[in-house]
Design a protein around this motif. Structure first.
Motif, PDB file in Angstrom:
ATOM      1  N   UNK A  35      55.660  48.674  50.971  1.00 48.61           N
ATOM      2  CA  UNK A  35      56.766  46.988  50.841  1.00 48.61           C
ATOM      3  C   UNK A  35      57.346  46.294  51.819  1.00 48.61           C
ATOM      4  N   UNK A  36      57.980  45.519  51.763  1.00 46.98           N
ATOM      5  CA  UNK A  36      58.342  44.482  52.876  1.00 46.98           C
ATOM      6  C   UNK A  36      59.543  43.825  52.834  1.00 46.98           C
ATOM      7  N   UNK A  37      60.409  44.483  53.887  1.00 43.28           N
ATOM      8  CA  UNK A  37      61.341  44.495  54.169  1.00 43.28           C
ATOM      9  C   UNK A  37      61.713  42.839  56.086  1.00 43.28           C
ATOM     10  N   UNK A  38      62.622  43.152  56.274  1.00 39.58           N
ATOM     11  CA  UNK A  38      62.970  42.337  57.223  1.00 39.58           C
ATOM     12  C   UNK A  38      63.070  43.527  58.641  1.00 39.58           C
ATOM     13  N   UNK A  71      56.129  34.050  60.732  1.00 38.49           N
ATOM     14  CA  UNK A  71      55.636  34.472  59.180  1.00 38.49           C
ATOM     15  C   UNK A  71      56.185  34.611  58.972  1.00 38.49           C
ATOM     16  N   UNK A  72      56.680  34.320  57.462  1.00 37.03           N
ATOM     17  CA  UNK A  72      57.690  34.535  56.239  1.00 37.03           C
ATOM     18  C   UNK A  72      56.925  34.429  55.130  1.00 37.03           C
ATOM     19  N   UNK A  73      57.758  35.346  54.338  1.00 34.64           N
ATOM     20  CA  UNK A  73      58.111  35.670  53.168  1.00 34.64           C
ATOM     21  C   UNK A  73      57.358  35.239  51.941  1.00 34.64           C
ATOM     22  N   UNK A  74      56.267  34.923  51.340  1.00 33.30           N
ATOM     23  CA  UNK A  74      56.819  34.274  49.681  1.00 33.30           C
ATOM     24  C   UNK A  74      55.845  34.915  48.350  1.00 33.30           C
ATOM     25  N   UNK A 128      53.112  35.914  55.092  1.00 32.62           N
ATOM     26  CA  UNK A 128      51.902  35.240  55.082  1.00 32.62           C
ATOM     27  C   UNK A 128      52.787  34.926  56.608  1.00 32.62           C
ATOM     28  N   UNK A 129      51.431  34.319  57.345  1.00 33.65           N
ATOM     29  CA  UNK A 129      51.394  34.408  59.287  1.00 33.65           C
ATOM     30  C   UNK A 129      50.438  33.188  59.051  1.00 33.65           C
TER      31      UNK A 129
END
Length: 533
Positions: free
Chosen positions: A211-214, A236-239, A244-245
């Motif tokens: 799971x990718x969340x916040x 760090x960001x989500x793509x 990804x950092x």
């Protein structure tokens, strides 16, 4: 088996065959004995053969695993102690060295040790999320079983404030539910609610879940003991469902151009790194020269009013002393004087819990346990060790009215109480045939009846298939009781595996002290319970 043993401490990675190292496989196959947590043994079962001795134990039994492994290796066996991930990251490596050092081991004359690394959870989970560990990072375990929560809090504060990518191990269990909530609260003091967070359960195993969340929404998802939580830093960001950092905060490279503005040899020059320590010190030095002594003094005073930096206090050198107290084997009554002394000894720093074994369990920090034992004994209380020892528990003998068997209970306590065992062993004693204190549901159950004793062996006291012990003696003469109990205890102590309950040992060996095993387990069709429950 060779005359000289060897102990391999093996990290086998996340658990699937594709991610275990060649050296780890070699070590496991070269070992005649494999020791590990039962779930880990199950994960590498395809590497094992029928000739190997397998010793599997439950969670929280790491010390006994280490002791058993060392004992076997010193006897000439080749032993692999297995850990998932890397054995040197929250694994068995450090603990085994601690036990060895306690025993006076050294590299030249002691048993040979080889630590074999594996892929740690932070890296296996990171690979499934994308590339979240590209910059400075740290791992923090939220388990406060061995580390005070106050220390864990300070580590969370420091890592959050320093903008580390953070991997949280052991984030939550059936009983530890508040720690992950507190960790998130601390992190939100320093991180945006939109900071990317990755939750990976059972990486590279059958029940893998990603799971990718916040940071704000992470508690909306299932988090358990098999979950690793990775919290990104400020960059760090989500793509495309990947976390990804970037490699750095200040990029010295251009991603959309084939020709970089700085050539490789130019990127390390002082002028290309205005944020470096060397450049910052040069700027501070110039500013320092421009200020008067009065200005510097005023700034120093102002700094005293600002928030202090984190100072992590060293844990106290005092050990935690754990023991059990009771008014006696038969006596169930505490006096006000005894309770007052216990309250003073426990104080605000200790802990006192009541147990189902008619004892108070005491845990206090102290450097003088002998003095504590003396104080408590002087007010008439029985002080006993806790853990994998013999515990003698009895009924109240109808408040002392049925006292004929009390001397035998006290003799059993004197002879065997507190004796070290492979696993906790409980002897239950009832003073009459009513057996109202459930002695038959203990490892060894003793019921006094008409001047003689009925003896029960191998109860399974808990679980969905709990059952009483099997009757091995009916009407045993009183003068034979202590010798029989001693025979059972000594055989179990000598031959049982570490952390093997008596009923499991009896079932495995089929004969104990000359008595043949009878299967009393209820025949029920039960759904297996996952180990995390």
């Amino acid at each position: 088996m060779s005359l000289k043993g060897k102990l391999y401490i093996v990290g086998f990675g996340p658990g699937d065959a594709n991610h275990i190292t060649y050296r780890a496989v070699e070590a496991i196959k070269a070992s005649d004995t494999i020791i590990g947590y039962k779930t880990y043994v199950e994960l590498i079962k395809d590497l094992l053969d029928s000739k190997q001795q397998i010793i599997s134990t439950g969670m929280t039994e790491e010390v006994s695993r280490a002791q058993a492994a060392i004992k076997l290796a010193e006897a000439g066996h080749h032993v692999s102690v297995i850990s998932s991930g890397d054995s040197g990251v929250y694994g068995m490596a450090g603990l085994i060295y601690e036990v060895l050092i306690e025993q006076g081991w050294n590299k030249e004359t002691g048993v040979e040790i080889e630590v074999i690394p594996g892929i740690s959870a932070v890296h296996s989970c990171g690979s499934l999320l994308g590339a979240p560990i590209m910059h400075d990072s740290c791992t923090i375990s939220l388990s406060d079983h061995l580390t005070p929560w106050s220390i864990i809090e300070k580590r969370l504060e420091a890592a959050a404030a320093a903008d580390f990518v953070i991997a949280l191990y052991n984030p939550k269990s059936g009983r530890r539910t508040k720690q992950i909530v507190e960790a998130r609260r601390i992190l939100l003091k320093y991180r945006s609610p939109n900071t990317p967070v990755g939750l990976v359960k059972s990486a590279y195993r059958e029940r893998q879940n990603i799971v990718i969340t916040t940071l704000e929404k992470m508690l909306d998802y299932e988090i358990g003991m098999l979950t690793t939580v990775i919290i990104g830093n400020s960059s760090t960001f989500v793509y495309d469902d990947l976390m990804i950092t970037p490699r750095g905060y200040k990029r010295k490279y251009t991603l959309d151009s084939e020709i970089q503005p700085l050539k490789p040899h130019e990127r390390l020059k002082k002028e290309a790194e205005p944020w470096s320590l060397e450049n910052l010190e040069s700027k501070e030095s110039e500013l320092f020269k421009q200020k008067t002594p009065f200005q510097l003094a005023c700034e120093a005073i102002a700094m005293l009013d600002q928030k202090q930096h984190f100072v992590v206090e060293q844990p106290s050198n005092m050990s935690i002393f754990e023991f059990a107290v009771s008014p006696g084997v038969a006596n169930k009554r505490f006096t006000p004087e005894q309770f007052q002394l216990l309250a003073e000894i426990v104080g605000n720093e200790g802990r006192m819990d009541y147990s189902r074994d008619h004892q108070l369990l005491i845990s206090i920090p102290t450097n003088n346990p002998n003095k504590i034992v003396e104080q408590i004994s002087n007010v008439g209380l029985l002080v006993m060790p806790v853990g994998n020892v013999v515990t003698v528990k009895a009924c109240d003998f109808c408040d002392g009215e049925k006292a004929d068997s009390i001397p035998y209970a006290e003799e059993l306590q004197r002879r065997f109480g507190g004796k070290a065992m492979p696993k906790e062993l409980k002897i239950g004693i009832n003073g009459c045939g009513m057996a109202c204190y459930n002695a038959v549901m203990e490892d060894i159950g003793i019921v006094y009846r008409k001047g003689k004793f009925d003896v029960f062996l191998g109860a399974k006291p808990v679980g969905r298939t709990a059952h009483p012990g099997q009757l091995i003696e009916e009407g045993l003469e009183a003068d034979q009781l202590v010798d029989l109990i001693e025979k059972i205890i000594e055989e179990y102590k000598e031959h049982a595996h570490p952390n093997e309950r008596l009923f499991k040992y009896f079932k495995r060996k089929k004969v104990l002290a000359g008595y043949e095993y009878q299967d009393n387990e209820p025949k029920l069709n039960l759904q297996p319970i996952p180990c995390v429950d």
